[in-house]
Design an enzyme around this catalytic site. Sequence first.
Site, PDB file in Angstrom:
ATOM      1  N   LYS A  58       7.369   3.500   5.858  1.00 27.16           N
ATOM      2  CA  LYS A  58       7.257   4.947   5.624  1.00 27.16           C
ATOM      3  C   LYS A  58       8.608   5.581   5.322  1.00 27.16           C
ATOM      4  O   LYS A  58       9.658   5.058   5.689  1.00 27.16           O
ATOM      5  CB  LYS A  58       6.546   5.609   6.807  1.00 27.16           C
ATOM      6  CG  LYS A  58       5.048   5.262   6.765  1.00 27.16           C
ATOM      7  CD  LYS A  58       4.202   6.041   7.717  1.00 27.16           C
ATOM      8  CE  LYS A  58       2.741   5.641   7.475  1.00 27.16           C
ATOM      9  NZ  LYS A  58       1.834   6.109   8.512  1.00 27.16           N
ATOM     10  N   ARG A  72      -0.279  -1.058  12.475  1.00 22.21           N
ATOM     11  CA  ARG A  72      -0.759  -1.139  11.089  1.00 22.21           C
ATOM     12  C   ARG A  72       0.441  -1.438  10.188  1.00 22.21           C
ATOM     13  O   ARG A  72       1.352  -0.609  10.085  1.00 22.21           O
ATOM     14  CB  ARG A  72      -1.417   0.190  10.720  1.00 22.21           C
ATOM     15  CG  ARG A  72      -1.978   0.242   9.312  1.00 22.21           C
ATOM     16  CD  ARG A  72      -2.586   1.611   9.052  1.00 22.21           C
ATOM     17  NE  ARG A  72      -3.203   1.672   7.737  1.00 22.21           N
ATOM     18  CZ  ARG A  72      -2.550   1.896   6.612  1.00 22.21           C
ATOM     19  NH1 ARG A  72      -1.249   2.084   6.619  1.00 22.21           N
ATOM     20  NH2 ARG A  72      -3.199   1.935   5.455  1.00 22.21           N
TER      21      ARG A  72
HETATM   22  N1  HH2 Z   1      -0.913   5.477   7.347  1.00 21.45           N
HETATM   23  C1  HH2 Z   1      -1.342   5.395   6.074  1.00 21.45           C
HETATM   24  C2  HH2 Z   1      -2.697   5.195   5.801  1.00 21.45           C
HETATM   25  N2  HH2 Z   1      -3.592   5.012   6.798  1.00 21.45           N
HETATM   26  N3  HH2 Z   1      -4.069   4.839   9.106  1.00 21.45           N
HETATM   27  C3  HH2 Z   1      -3.657   4.882  10.385  1.00 21.45           C
HETATM   28  N4  HH2 Z   1      -4.528   4.694  11.388  1.00 21.45           N
HETATM   29  N5  HH2 Z   1      -2.340   5.112  10.706  1.00 21.45           N
HETATM   30  C4  HH2 Z   1      -1.391   5.318   9.753  1.00 21.45           C
HETATM   31  O1  HH2 Z   1      -0.211   5.556  10.109  1.00 21.45           O
HETATM   32  C5  HH2 Z   1      -1.794   5.291   8.374  1.00 21.45           C
HETATM   33  C6  HH2 Z   1      -3.180   5.052   8.087  1.00 21.45           C
HETATM   34  C7  HH2 Z   1      -0.368   5.534   4.938  1.00 21.45           C
HETATM   35  O2  HH2 Z   1       0.142   4.286   4.549  1.00 21.45           O
HETATM   36  P1  HH2 Z   1      -0.300   3.444   3.237  1.00 21.45           P
HETATM   37  O3  HH2 Z   1      -1.735   3.056   3.321  1.00 21.45           O
HETATM   38  O4  HH2 Z   1       0.616   2.300   3.087  1.00 21.45           O
HETATM   39  O5  HH2 Z   1      -0.053   4.383   2.023  1.00 21.45           O
HETATM   40  P2  HH2 Z   1      -1.025   5.212   1.095  1.00 21.45           P
HETATM   41  O6  HH2 Z   1      -1.698   6.229   1.961  1.00 21.45           O
HETATM   42  O7  HH2 Z   1      -0.133   5.819   0.051  1.00 21.45           O
HETATM   43  O8  HH2 Z   1      -2.051   4.272   0.516  1.00 21.45           O
END
Ligand code: HH2
Length: 262
Positions: free
Chosen positions: A196, A236
């Site tokens: 992040k 995660r």
């Molecule tokens: N962060 C993201 C997405 N889903 N779910 C939970 N439970 N906790 C988190 O911190 C979380 C989440 C964001 O990360 P990412 O999926 O890598 O990015 P994007 O939303 O751009 O797909």
Amino acid sequence: MGVLNVTPDSFSDGGQWFDHALAIAHGRQLIADGADVVDVGGESTRPGACPVAEGEELRRVMPVVEALSGEVQVSIDTRKPAVAKAAISAGARIVNDISASLWPVAAAGGVGWIAMHSPADPSVMASHARYRDVVGEVVDVLVRRAEEARAAGVSRVWIDPGIGFAKTAAHNLSLLRHLDRFVATGWPVAVGTSRKSFLGALAAGPDGTPAPVVDRLEPSLATAAWAVTRGVGMIRVHDVKPTVQAVQLALRASAEARVGAA
Ligand code: HH2
């Protein structure tokens, strides 16, 4: 929990696993690397991301959920009730819910539910990063939602502070520093710091340039190791293999430290 983003625009790995065959192969790699859960998502939630239509989100995630749910516990990362329902029918065992509102769907489907804190939609969340007491406010919201879910019949519930969701770097650090307050609620805690942007800022080079996504593995590992030693039960992450090594070592060292202190 290994992240599997079937999206063209995720902040961390956008486009890498947009093709279904590549996504399924990557999911299998996450399992081989030690993931207990594979988190399949079809909509980016990065700040300012464009919403995805329901039909398109279903098209992205369903073949991947169907293929992997016989091999591992699949969680579906969605804000949409219809996507959560379809994924449960295809074998998903957990709803990973950044809106912290889908517990009725999890209850009806007899699956687990992760309540993540985000006070606003990703398209506008940057302007909602305002708290008097970020830790207290986030804990209160999540505990209320978890209790509602339990009362509705959801048997497995996790609470997740939502690192980076309408939070400044100072808010994120404060939430990490006080993870024990989340653990002390008695609800299992999940957390996601992996790659992040606040880690990029904290791991800036000598000239102050934030570390790009590809250079955020080390701070991601440091925060994962910190979180498990505070009692967090689910992490995660994108980089499963090094995270498994880091958290196993951190847990062994902290158990050793406790024995030594006794
Ligand atoms: N962060 C993201 C997405 N889903 N779910 C939970 N439970 N906790 C988190 O911190 C979380 C989440 C964001 O990360 P990412 O999926 O890598 O990015 P994007 O939303 O751009 O797909």
